[in-house]
Scaffold this motif. Structure first.
Motif, mmCIF file in Angstrom:
data_model
loop_
_atom_site.group_PDB
_atom_site.id
_atom_site.type_symbol
_atom_site.label_atom_id
_atom_site.label_comp_id
_atom_site.label_asym_id
_atom_site.label_seq_id
_atom_site.Cartn_x
_atom_site.Cartn_y
_atom_site.Cartn_z
ATOM 1 N N PRO A 193 9.119 -27.790 -57.167
ATOM 2 C CA PRO A 193 9.968 -27.209 -58.051
ATOM 3 C C PRO A 193 9.952 -27.728 -59.599
ATOM 4 O O PRO A 193 9.821 -26.924 -60.393
ATOM 5 C CB PRO A 193 11.382 -27.238 -57.631
ATOM 6 N N ASP A 194 9.715 -28.906 -59.670
ATOM 7 C CA ASP A 194 9.507 -29.399 -60.939
ATOM 8 C C ASP A 194 8.147 -29.676 -61.579
ATOM 9 O O ASP A 194 7.817 -30.403 -62.219
ATOM 10 C CB ASP A 194 10.063 -30.975 -60.878
ATOM 11 N N PHE A 195 7.334 -28.780 -60.830
ATOM 12 C CA PHE A 195 5.634 -28.627 -61.247
ATOM 13 C C PHE A 195 5.774 -28.317 -62.822
ATOM 14 O O PHE A 195 6.558 -27.720 -63.413
ATOM 15 C CB PHE A 195 4.960 -27.707 -60.480
ATOM 16 N N TYR A 196 4.563 -28.684 -63.444
ATOM 17 C CA TYR A 196 4.051 -28.171 -64.671
ATOM 18 C C TYR A 196 2.818 -27.576 -64.666
ATOM 19 O O TYR A 196 1.732 -28.266 -64.001
ATOM 20 C CB TYR A 196 4.124 -29.596 -65.721
ATOM 21 N N ALA A 223 1.197 -32.200 -62.745
ATOM 22 C CA ALA A 223 0.402 -30.922 -63.499
ATOM 23 C C ALA A 223 -0.990 -30.722 -62.914
ATOM 24 O O ALA A 223 -1.617 -31.783 -63.078
ATOM 25 C CB ALA A 223 0.669 -30.745 -65.003
ATOM 26 N N ILE A 224 -1.535 -29.727 -62.618
ATOM 27 C CA ILE A 224 -2.820 -29.563 -62.599
ATOM 28 C C ILE A 224 -3.402 -28.470 -63.721
ATOM 29 O O ILE A 224 -2.704 -27.278 -63.934
ATOM 30 C CB ILE A 224 -3.137 -28.837 -61.233
ATOM 31 N N PHE A 225 -4.554 -28.422 -63.950
ATOM 32 C CA PHE A 225 -5.027 -27.682 -65.245
ATOM 33 C C PHE A 225 -5.580 -26.197 -64.512
ATOM 34 O O PHE A 225 -5.828 -26.264 -63.315
ATOM 35 C CB PHE A 225 -6.345 -28.295 -65.725
ATOM 36 N N ASN A 226 -5.039 -25.311 -65.196
ATOM 37 C CA ASN A 226 -5.066 -24.022 -64.762
ATOM 38 C C ASN A 226 -6.533 -23.331 -65.079
ATOM 39 O O ASN A 226 -6.336 -22.592 -65.965
ATOM 40 C CB ASN A 226 -3.964 -22.997 -64.894
#
Length: 529
Positions: A338-341, A300-303
């Protein structure tokens, strides 16, 4: 981010030369949930990251168990029930390693705990107690740089023949003159001066963030192996569940972004060998097309884009552009991995607190929570956000003590004199718990709703475009089930399509029903379709 092209090119040359040298040596509302919107089916060890809430804690400000004025691990352990009761499923701890600074983003020893916080045994006990409450533990890991007091660096400055010399990046004065000594200020670094003097050395060392934080040299194979060892130690010996990875973009300079991505892929592979379900969430301040490849290495990456656009939408009472970039980015991320958070948040420890950005307006603060906790992604909540804590930079002022009680100061930290969060400016937790309309209960109700609703946790999003720019409206969809979510960002009621509003209200933020095709001011509704 603006680039110094000459610097980046020559830095690459330096790194390549270093590499050659080295080769030889990652509740009403809850009760009203319809059976159609049943509890999440997500089970097992990965549930917390798939839509669950992570609670970010600055240990120094949270709870003081030994009465020395500084928050500590024993205090945090005592307050695990509070975090679990709020509905969080994981805890992210800002750095806890020995460090010369209060924030501890410059690490002296990666295998120990700062003495103000306790001992390694205290940390192990904390992890065990967290796991008993089904709370995962995410540790802030700072591996872009170390402290200049780290033993590696103390050895490195001893000279070119020292085995630790190439753990860091050194350059002679002629090379630095060609490269340039400064950089542009960026979103994640206000430092301008890159090269720093060290006593007894003609060469200077590189520090992207500050002279007290010398960058590690990831072209050195031994550095990479040492960092793998550090990660595996915390995952296996201490049994944490993952890492928040600071400055994840800056392993190499910008023109070597592919090398940085490759590093994180390698790091992820190594960490998954140690713990297959490890969770790696990274800090990458940049646009979506730059961020996307990082998802091959980081889960995951902070948005940050969402954080900034959410703030602007609430300030301007204009929802028209809020989700366009969010949805476009999610599509790009899904195409990449596809399985990113998606690690979504309002503000964190590096930004002015959300309520201060909204001029202390509690109704807008509640709206920020309503929007965040009804979007797809994995929400991160900064400690005290649920109390409506205030704070404007410098950083110490956005990390003030958590206010547990208005009457009893037991456990309230005193390492800094609070300016924004005192009994006269903020209702303490004990007051808010007893007030059903408080922002604390607003957060708690929403978090519990999300925790027990599979559509809110796991569903996709489809935006509905209303006539008024003050209204934000979208569906959350999971399989053949869907719910409608409507927010009025305006201070007046807004007209809306009556047909869309038909259905069972499973959550609302005002003690009113929808009538005459209007949405009450500063309100949110969730409607089962």
């Amino acid at each position: 981010m603006m680039k110094n092209t000459a610097f980046i090119f020559l830095f690459s040359v330096i790194s390549s030369l270093v590499l050659l040298s080295c080769d030889s040596s990652q509740k009403e509302n809850k009760d009203n949930m319809s059976s159609k919107n049943k509890a999440s089916k997500q089970t097992g060890k990965l549930a917390y990251r798939n839509g669950g809430v992570t609670y970010e804690v600055f240990v120094q400000s949270f709870f003081d168990a030994n009465n020395d004025g500084i928050g500590d691990l024993q205090g945090l352990t005592q307050k695990l029930d509070y975090i679990a009761d709020l509905g969080a499923e994981a805890i992210w701890l800002m750095p806890v390693h020995p460090s010369p600074s209060y924030h501890k983003y410059d690490v002296i020893d990666y295998y120990d705990i700062h003495k103000d916080y306790g001992t390694l045994e205290d940390f192990k006990h904390f992890v065990e107690e967290a796991h008993q409450r089904n709370l995962k533990v995410i540790l802030d890991l700072v591996i872009n740089h170390t402290s200049d007091q780290n033993q590696w660096f103390k050895e490195s400055i001893k000279g070119k023949d020292n085995p630790y010399r190439d753990f860091y990046i050194w350059a002679d004065l002629d090379t630095i003159k060609e490269v340039g000594e400064t950089k542009e200020v960026t979103g994640d670094s206000d430092n301008k001066y890159l090269w720093n003097e060290a006593p007894g050395n003609e060469e200077k060392y590189f520090g992207f963030f500050w002279k007290g934080m010398p960058d590690l040299n990831y072209d050195h194979p031994t550095v990479r192996e040492e960092v793998y060892k550090i990660g595996k130690f915390w995952l296996t010996e201490i049994n944490i569940d993952g890492f928040r990875l600071d400055a994840a973009k800056h392993i190499y300079p910008d023109d070597r972004i592919d090398d940085t991505v490759e590093w994180w892929i390698a790091f992820r592979n190594e960490m998954e060998k140690a713990k297959p379900d490890v969770f790696l969430v990274g800090e990458v301040w940049d646009e979506a097309k730059v961020i996307a490849p990082f998802l091959n290495g980081l889960h995951a990456i902070f948005n940050f884009d969402l954080s900034f656009t959410l703030q602007e939408a609430l300030k301007n009472e204009d929802a028209s552009q809020l989700l366009d970039k969010f949805i476009t980015s999610r599509k790009l991320y899904k195409e990449t991995r596809p399985d990113f958070y998606d690690a979504i948040f309002t503000t964190n420890h590096d930004q002015n607190r959300i309520l201060s950005e909204l001029d202390g307006n509690l109704e807008k603060g509640k709206l920020a929570a309503s929007i965040l906790l009804t979007l797809p992604g994995s929400p991160f909540i900064y400690y005290g956000e649920e109390l409506g804590m205030l704070g404007i930079k410098p950083d110490e002022k956005i990390r003030e003590p958590f206010l547990w009680s208005a009457k009893d100061d037991t456990g309230i930290t005193k390492w800094i004199e609070p300016e924004y969060n005192t009994a006269s400016t903020l209702n303490a937790l004990d007051i808010q718990v007893a007030d059903s309309t408080s922002i604390y209960n607003h957060y708690k109700n929403l978090i519990q709703l999300r925790k027990n609703n599979s559509i809110l946790r796991e569903g996709e999003i489809e935006v509905v475009k209303p006539k008024s720019k003050k209204v934000l409206c979208y569906y959350r969809i999971l399989g053949d089930e869907k719910i409608l979510i409507v927010h009025n960002l305006g201070k007046k009621s807004q007209k809306f399509d009556n047909e869309l509003l038909k259905g069972e209200i499973i959550f609302k933020t005002v003690n009113k029903n929808l009538s005459k095709n209007t949405i009450p001011a500063h309100s949110s509704f969730i409607i089962s379709k």
